[in-house]
Structures are given as structure tokens and as C-alpha cells.
Design a protein around this motif. Structure first.
Motif, PDB file in Angstrom:
ATOM      1  N   ARG A 120      28.265 116.682  83.055  1.00  0.00           N
ATOM      2  CA  ARG A 120      28.672 115.377  82.524  1.00  0.00           C
ATOM      3  C   ARG A 120      27.868 115.047  81.259  1.00  0.00           C
ATOM      4  O   ARG A 120      26.679 115.326  81.155  1.00  0.00           O
ATOM      5  N   ASP A 121      28.561 114.501  80.274  1.00  0.00           N
ATOM      6  CA  ASP A 121      27.953 114.079  79.000  1.00  0.00           C
ATOM      7  C   ASP A 121      27.330 115.252  78.226  1.00  0.00           C
ATOM      8  O   ASP A 121      26.367 115.078  77.466  1.00  0.00           O
ATOM      9  N   ALA A 122      27.880 116.464  78.397  1.00  0.00           N
ATOM     10  CA  ALA A 122      27.317 117.645  77.724  1.00  0.00           C
ATOM     11  C   ALA A 122      27.508 117.559  76.219  1.00  0.00           C
ATOM     12  O   ALA A 122      28.567 117.158  75.735  1.00  0.00           O
ATOM     13  N   ARG A 123      26.479 117.944  75.511  1.00  0.00           N
ATOM     14  CA  ARG A 123      26.566 118.012  74.057  1.00  0.00           C
ATOM     15  C   ARG A 123      25.958 119.331  73.580  1.00  0.00           C
ATOM     16  O   ARG A 123      25.063 119.900  74.209  1.00  0.00           O
ATOM     17  N   VAL A 124      26.451 119.815  72.452  1.00  0.00           N
ATOM     18  CA  VAL A 124      26.015 121.094  71.903  1.00  0.00           C
ATOM     19  C   VAL A 124      24.667 120.948  71.204  1.00  0.00           C
ATOM     20  O   VAL A 124      24.433 119.972  70.475  1.00  0.00           O
ATOM     21  N   ALA A 125      23.783 121.917  71.446  1.00  0.00           N
ATOM     22  CA  ALA A 125      22.514 121.999  70.728  1.00  0.00           C
ATOM     23  C   ALA A 125      22.211 123.479  70.495  1.00  0.00           C
ATOM     24  O   ALA A 125      22.857 124.359  71.074  1.00  0.00           O
ATOM     25  N   THR A 126      21.265 123.765  69.627  1.00  0.00           N
ATOM     26  CA  THR A 126      20.864 125.163  69.406  1.00  0.00           C
ATOM     27  C   THR A 126      19.362 125.288  69.618  1.00  0.00           C
ATOM     28  O   THR A 126      18.600 124.341  69.346  1.00  0.00           O
ATOM     29  N   ILE A 127      18.948 126.471  70.090  1.00  0.00           N
ATOM     30  CA  ILE A 127      17.533 126.700  70.391  1.00  0.00           C
ATOM     31  C   ILE A 127      17.100 128.079  69.878  1.00  0.00           C
ATOM     32  O   ILE A 127      17.929 128.891  69.469  1.00  0.00           O
ATOM     33  N   ARG A 128      15.800 128.312  69.955  1.00  0.00           N
ATOM     34  CA  ARG A 128      15.201 129.613  69.672  1.00  0.00           C
ATOM     35  C   ARG A 128      14.679 130.127  71.022  1.00  0.00           C
ATOM     36  O   ARG A 128      13.622 129.681  71.484  1.00  0.00           O
ATOM     37  N   PRO A 129      15.420 131.055  71.702  1.00  0.00           N
ATOM     38  CA  PRO A 129      15.028 131.457  73.066  1.00  0.00           C
ATOM     39  C   PRO A 129      13.622 132.034  73.162  1.00  0.00           C
ATOM     40  O   PRO A 129      12.880 131.746  74.100  1.00  0.00           O
ATOM     41  N   MET A 130      13.238 132.885  72.201  1.00  0.00           N
ATOM     42  CA  MET A 130      11.919 133.505  72.204  1.00  0.00           C
ATOM     43  C   MET A 130      11.309 133.345  70.811  1.00  0.00           C
ATOM     44  O   MET A 130      12.032 133.212  69.816  1.00  0.00           O
ATOM     45  N   ALA A 131       9.997 133.361  70.759  1.00  0.00           N
ATOM     46  CA  ALA A 131       9.318 133.248  69.465  1.00  0.00           C
ATOM     47  C   ALA A 131       9.809 134.346  68.529  1.00  0.00           C
ATOM     48  O   ALA A 131       9.910 135.508  68.917  1.00  0.00           O
ATOM     49  N   GLY A 132      10.158 133.965  67.325  1.00  0.00           N
ATOM     50  CA  GLY A 132      10.654 134.926  66.349  1.00  0.00           C
ATOM     51  C   GLY A 132      12.157 135.068  66.333  1.00  0.00           C
ATOM     52  O   GLY A 132      12.717 135.720  65.441  1.00  0.00           O
ATOM     53  N   ASP A 133      12.866 134.498  67.335  1.00  0.00           N
ATOM     54  CA  ASP A 133      14.329 134.552  67.368  1.00  0.00           C
ATOM     55  C   ASP A 133      14.918 133.542  66.383  1.00  0.00           C
ATOM     56  O   ASP A 133      14.274 132.527  66.058  1.00  0.00           O
ATOM     57  N   PRO A 134      16.153 133.771  65.926  1.00  0.00           N
ATOM     58  CA  PRO A 134      16.845 132.735  65.154  1.00  0.00           C
ATOM     59  C   PRO A 134      17.044 131.500  66.029  1.00  0.00           C
ATOM     60  O   PRO A 134      17.113 131.587  67.261  1.00  0.00           O
ATOM     61  N   ASP A 135      17.176 130.345  65.393  1.00  0.00           N
ATOM     62  CA  ASP A 135      17.314 129.103  66.164  1.00  0.00           C
ATOM     63  C   ASP A 135      18.768 128.683  66.309  1.00  0.00           C
ATOM     64  O   ASP A 135      19.086 127.494  66.360  1.00  0.00           O
ATOM     65  N   ASP A 136      19.684 129.690  66.382  1.00  0.00           N
ATOM     66  CA  ASP A 136      21.109 129.360  66.431  1.00  0.00           C
ATOM     67  C   ASP A 136      21.756 129.686  67.782  1.00  0.00           C
ATOM     68  O   ASP A 136      22.977 129.790  67.878  1.00  0.00           O
TER      69      ASP A 136
END
Length: 710
Positions: free
Chosen positions: A354-370
């Protein structure tokens, strides 16, 4: 023990879990399966988990140890030992006098081979000028022992042709009680450097594998199992425990081999690509002419003489996360939800989303943040390939990765809004991006192995199979399906695998007698490991460019007659052939047949070139077992085959700047397809044909499928 209670047991030791399956020995159908944690830290190591899995399996399927007629296990232990650098110190004794000694002494550089970053292969080197001088040999052995050697290898230039020197070193060192190996025993291929490196790596894992083999052997015997204990090889077959004690290196890379062996035996693939998809990656391998594709493996960054499954890995699996940037899907993976420590959105509840919204993260250090995530009422969730496949209804009801489609569609809805499309469009965008990398490798392998796209079947296995295989097959225009029991396809492959042995020799200008001798050696080897002599099949290949004669023998530990409940009728077999030939059934003719196979053909008319005659061989289950783009089919008896085959080969042999090239010949006899296509010299081809047919009755029918080489 009654026949209907006999089972074949396959056990696959993975990094986290040990899976065991029981397969009915008569019908080869799955009877039951169990999963236990892999016992890495038990005092008996992985052997404890193997016995634990066996005990639970027998209880679940209501069988006793006496009902087990075949037991095999696959293990990643050898692979992990090299990856983790957990190996023994190897004492390498180089042999050579005069100028040749310089070449042998250079082998001491193997101590620079890097196992893991900063950790090198532990090696102690000593040199012997004259192996017949026992005192000199003993002094060399003591030198490497003083440096910590736990296993000894002897090597000498031309040891393949003159093994006496290597053998003399082993004889002198036998009293040490250390495990011993001669380089010529590990591989009979020329090339001192590569042959010795293969033997040294084999020796490095030998003590650890010997200890495990002894524990497993003792535990299985104590459990009351009298069936031969076999171990999975890296080329899709199994070997005896004694052979594993001699050449543990053959178990390296056997994990992917178990899966393709399961697809080959259970799904009856003749020409196809097998995709084994886990949570993070997909292993891609090839079946050509009903056999797994193998090549010399690369180990520790160097090529070896180890023939292993040709498997290519892509970092896309069922748990691979979506990458999102500038309003579009820009990729999938290589990071997975497992690595990011996030749950799959499709396995949440509607209330969680419920109320989900899109976000982007960097899963591991050095990964892209997309890397795309959903922040919702129930927390943070990953949108994965499995979510997209479920949203499109691509995951079967009984599939390991099945989720509620309504939830999966809710998980894709925020991404669809961000993309400006509907849920189906968003799901397709994810699957397109994810399968693009896999499809590129599949297309390359089809091209590399010259597979006929008309007959190629794409089969998916592993827990994430539904996330990749159906969409890839559809987008590539190939026939595709998920293997039965795909989540346990590896232990099924172990249970169904055939005893296998490969013998390679470099024989310049090999004569018929030399080729037949290599064939006989391979056949004897599998029989010695428990294969039933009457059922052994041997494929021989002669490569005139490298002067390599290779014989691959396979056989079952018992003569298996599958008592299948269903056999395809004539209409079903014709339909399968017509589909494969891409021709109307009315234009497909029955050309020949045996009790086990029916041969179908059609004609393709061409204006400027000779007409083509494609052929398909279909078995009694309605499976296409062999396809030929342009072939001649002739029926004969064993008694008349000598003259008939000689005439066929003579008519179809080609001559040109590249020399004489005999046709590719396959013989259908009894329940077998004898593949003689690896031999280019006509007389050698006919000699092999005589060897294949000699045990048969004179009146037994033979069907020859002959393809000219251009």
C-alpha cells in the motif's frame, strides 16, 4: 528387493543446502525429494549432510538402503577449495638431464599461480637428473617433504610416450605414504607445461578430496547401501569413487554439469540450450546431437587439459533487481535482492504494498545508485525478474517461484506509472532488459556450435527458470519450456547421469588400429567403473589439425529399460517431425524405422542450387533425437552393412584442397544412435562402423543417416 521398489538416488551438495532425490529405476520418474543444510562445519564435513539427506529421503519415499541400485553425489568442494585457497602443498619432482633440464626446472614457477588475491599455490620443487638413481630420487623427495609437501607429483618431458621415469619416482616415493601422481596419469596430452599444471592443480586438492571420499564411502556402507557410489564429473557424467580418488580435478565445475545432465536425460534434448537460473545468475550450456558440449577448462586463469562443460554465466537471475534512470529501465542486475537484503515485492501482501512509491538505491558500496526499490507501507521491497514474470502470468502454478499474480501486478504498478505505460508493458520492459544479456550469449553459443535453429529447444532449470526462459524463447523465436521439477534439476541430473570416461591421445597420422585402440581403452574404462558392458556407447573424434584422437564412452551401471506408461503413436511422431522440419505434415514422409526410432524427411526445392533433403529422427516418446539439414537415408541389415556402408561412404566422400573428408554418418541400430561423425578418414570410419555392429545379429536392421561434408 522387488523391481518396482528400486530407486536411483542423486545428491547435490550446494553451498547452502544439500538436495537429494529418488528416481524410480524403471520409469526414471521422480519419486521424492528432500533438502537439508550443507554440513560444512561438522566434524565429518559435507559427508554428514550427504548421509543425513539419504536417511531422510529413504524415510520419505518408504524405501530401504537395499532398494538403492545407484547412488551418486555432486559436490562443489573441489571448486571451493581452489576459490578459497584451501589446498595442500604440492611437492613437484621435475625430471631431466642435459639441456632438457632447463625446461623442467622452469616448472617451479607454478608456485606463483594465484589462488585468491594475495595467496599463491603452495609448491615445493626438486629436480632429478636421472630417475633410475634411487638415492637421488629419495633425496629430492625428502627435500620437498622438508618444505611441507603433502602430496607428490612427478613430471618429465615426453612422459606420455616414455612414462618409465615418472613411474620410477613414484616407486621410490611410495614408502612416504603420501598421495602420489604422475603427470602422464592425469592427462596423456602433449605439452609439458600444461600437462604438469593440470597434474599439480589436481594434486593440490587431492588430500582434502581423499578424506571426504573415505568419509562418504564409510558412511554410505554403514547405512547399508551396497550400490556403487559414484561422483559427478564436470563433463556431465559420473565416475567411480576410486576414479575420483585418482583425479579429483574432474569434480571441478560439476555443479552446472549436473543441471544439464538432468535436462539431457529427463527432457530428452537432442539439440538445444539449457539455462539454469538461480537467484543471481544464469548458467548457459549447449546440448548438440544429444550430447553435452565440453571444452578444455580454464583453471586459475590458465587453460588446462581438463575437459569440462562449456558453461557461460550471465549475472541475471530470478532475484535480479531492476535498474531505473531518467524515466526508463536501463538494465537488470547484476545485483540481486538477496545481495541487497531485500524481499521480493511479488511475495509481499497487497497491504504491505500500500502507498508504494519508486525509489533508487546503491545496494553495495561502489554500485551505481540506480537500483529500483519500492518504499511502501510494509517496508522496502525489490522489484525483480521474478516479479515481472509473475505479473505477466509466465510462472506455472506448481513452480517454485509462483506468486499471487494480483500482488505481482501491484508490485509493477508504480514502475508502470513512472514509465508511462501499463503493468504488462512495464513487466515486458523488465524482462526484455534482463533477457537481453542472456539472449546475446545464447545466440553466440548457437552460432559457435552451429546448431540448427529449426531444431533448437531452450530448456530452463533452477529455481528462477520461469523468470528467464519463457520470455527469452518467445523473443528469440525459439521453442522453449521449463524442465519438470526444475528446482531440483541438478540432483535429478546426478541420479540419471551415465558413467563417462574420456580418453585423449595425440597420434600423428593415426592408423585404424590406433584409433580403435583409443576407443577400446575408453570402453574398458567405463566398464571397469561399473557400466554394463552391453550398453556402452563410444563416440570417437579424430582432429587432423591437432592430431588428437578422442574417445568418449558412456554407459549405465545397469541395463535400463524404461517402462514408460506413454509411447507416442504414429500421428504424434509425425507431428513432432513436421513441427521440427517446419513443413506441413502432408509433405513429410516416413523414410525408415527401427523399434526405437522413426526417420522422417521432406524436400526443400531451390532454384539455383540442388534440392535439400532435411531429416529428423524421432524416438518412441515423440522426441526429436537427431536432425540433419541435408541427408541420405539407407536401410540395410548388419550382415549386408559392410558393402552397403562402403558404397555410401565412397559416394558421399568429398575431395578438395583440405584433403579427403568422409561424410558424417550416424547408424540407428537397436535402441542406439551410433554417432560416427567425428571421423574424417573413410577407412577409419568404416572400421569404427564394423566395431559398432560386430556384436549384433546378421539380420538385425540398420538405418544409416549420411550427410556429405562440403
Amino acid at each position: 528387493m522387488t523391481p518396482d521398489r528400486r530407486i536411483r538416488v542423486g545428491i547435490d551438495v550446494g553451498g547452502t543446502f544439500t538436495d537429494a532425490v529418488a528416481v524410480d529405476a524403471a520409469t526414471l520418474t521422480l519419486v521424492g525429494q528432500v533438502k537439508v543444510p550443507t554440513s560444512h562445519h561438522h566434524e565429518d564435513g559435507v559427508a554428514h549432510g550427504i548421509v543425513q539427506a539419504l536417511e531422510q529421503l529413504l524415510a520419505k519415499v518408504d524405501r530401504t538402503a537395499g532398494d538403492v541400485v545407484f547412488l551418486a553425489h555432486g559436490t562443489t568442494q573441489a571448486t571451493n577449495a581452489l576459490l578459497e585457497g584451501d589446498v595442500a602443498t604440492v611437492g613437484l619432482i621435475g625430471i631431466g638431464g642435459g639441456p632438457g633440464a632447463v625446461i623442467t626446472r622452469r616448472l617451479a614457477a607454478f608456485g606463483k599461480l594465484e589462488l585468491t588475491p594475495g595467496k599463491r599455490l603452495p609448491l615445493a620443487y626438486a629436480h632429478v637428473a636421472d630417475p633410475s638413481q634411487e638415492a637421488e630420487v629419495r633425496a629430492a623427495v625428502e627435500r620437498v617433504r622438508a618444505e611441507g609437501a603433502e602430496v607428490l607429483v612427478a613430471t618429465e618431458p615426453f612422459g606420455v610416450d616414455r612414462p618409465e621415469g615418472e613411474q620410477a619416482v613414484l616407486d621410490a616415493a611410495r614408502s612416504t605414504g603420501l598421495p602420489l601422481a604422475a603427470a602422464h596419469e592425469i592427462t596423456s596430452m602433449y605439452g609439458l607445461h600444461k600437462r604438469t599444471r593440470t597434474a599439480v592443480v589436481n594434486a593440490a586438492i587431492l588430500p582434502r578430496m581423499l578424506a571426504t571420499a573415505d568419509l562418504v564411502d564409510a558412511s554410505i556402507t554403514k547405512a547399508g547401501v551396497t550400490a556403487p557410489l559414484m561422483v559427478m564429473r564436470c563433463d556431465g557424467g559420473v565416475m567411480s569413487l576410486d576414479e575420483m580418488r585418482r583425479r579429483p580435478l574432474l569434480t571441478i565445475l560439476s555443479g552446472p554439469a549436473a543441471g544439464v545432465a538432468g535436462a539431457l536425460m529427463q527432457e530428452r534434448i537432442s539439440e538445444g540450450v539449457f539455462l539454469e537460473t538461480g537467484g543471481t545468475s544464469t548458467d548457459i550450456s549447449v546440448v548438440r546431437r544429444g550430447k553435452v558440449a565440453v571444452r578444455h577448462a580454464t583453471i586459475l586463469g590458465r587453460t588446462s587439459y581438463l575437459s569440462a562443460l562449456d558453461v557461460r554465466t550471465v549475472g541475471v537471475g530470478g532475484g535480479s533487481m531492476v535498474r531505473f534512470s531518467q524515466g526508463r529501465v536501463v538494465g537488470v542486475g547484476p545485483r540481486s535482492a538477496h545481495i541487497a537484503g531485500l524481499p521480493y515485492a511479488c511475495f509481499a501482501s497487497l497491504d504491505d504494498l500500500r502507498d508504494a512509491r519508486v525509489a533508487t538505491i546503491r545496494p553495495m558500496a561502489g554500485d551505481p545508485d540506480d537500483y529500483l526499490v519500492l518504499d511502501a507501507a510494509g517496508g522496502r521491497f525489490a522489484v525483480t525478474m521474478t516479479c515481472a514474470a509473475n505479473a505477466l502470468g509466465r510462472v506455472g502454478e506448481e513452480d517454485f517461484a509462483r506468486s499471487d499474480q494480483t500482488v505481482a501486478r501491484a508490485a509493477l504498478a508504480p514502475l508502470a506509472a513512472a514509465l508511462g505505460t501499463d503493468v504488462a508493458g512495464a513487466a515486458r520492459a523488465v524482462l526484455d532488459a534482463g533477457t537481453e544479456q542472456v539472449r546475446s550469449v545464447v545466440d553466440t553459443m548457437i552460432r559457435d556450435y552451429r546448431l540448427d535453429r529449426d531444431t533448437v529447444l531452450v530448456v530452463g532449470g533452477g529455481g528462477g527458470a520461469a523468470a528467464v526462459t519463457p520470455h527469452l524463447a518467445a523473443s528469440a523465436g525459439l521453442e522453449g519450456r521449463i524442465a519438470r521439477h526444475s528446482e531440483v534439476i541438478s540432483p535429478v541430473g546426478v541420479a540419471l547421469a551415465l558413467v563417462r570416461e574420456q580418453v585423449e591421445r595425440i597420434v600423428p597420422g593415426a592408423t585404424q588400429e590406433q584409433i580403435l585402440a583409443v576407443r577400446a581403452e575408453a570402453e574398458r574404462a567405463v566398464v571397469a567403473q561399473g557400466a554394463a558392458a552391453d550398453g556402452v556407447e563410444v563416440e570417437v573424434t579424430v582432429d587432423p589439425q591437432t592430431n588428437t584422437v578422442r574417445a568418449v564412452a558412456t554407459g549405465a551401471t545397469e541395463l535400463r529399460t524404461q517402462d514408460r506408461a506413454h509411447r507416442a503413436d504414429a500421428d504424434e511422431r509425425l507431428r513432432a517431425a513436421a513441427t521440427s522440419l517446419k513443413a506441413p505434415e502432408t509433405r513429410v514422409r516416413t523414410l525408415a524405422g527401427t523399434d526405437a526410432y522413426t526417420v522422417y524427411g521432406t524436400e526443400v526445392r531451390r532454384r539455383l542450387r540442388a534440392d535439400r533433403h532435411p531429416v529428423r529422427v524421432v524416438d518412441a516418446d515423440g522426441v526429436v533425437r537427431l536432425g540433419a539439414a541435408d541427408a541420405r537415408v539407407e536401410v540395410m541389415t548388419v550382415g549386408s552393412s559392410g558393402e552397403a556402408l562402403a558404397a555410401l561412404v565412397r559416394d558421399a566422400t568429398s575431395y578438395g584442397d583440405g584433403g579427403v573428408r568422409a561424410p558424417a554418418v550416424r547408424l540407428l541400430v537397436g535402441g542406439r544412435i551410433a554417432d560416427l561423425s567425428g571421423v574424417l578418414e573413410p577407412e577409419a570410419l568404416l572400421a569404427l562402423a564394423r566395431t559398432e555392429l560386430r556384436p549384433r545379429g546378421a539380420e538385425e536392421p540398420v538405418v544409416a543417416v549420411v550427410e556429405s561434408r562440403t
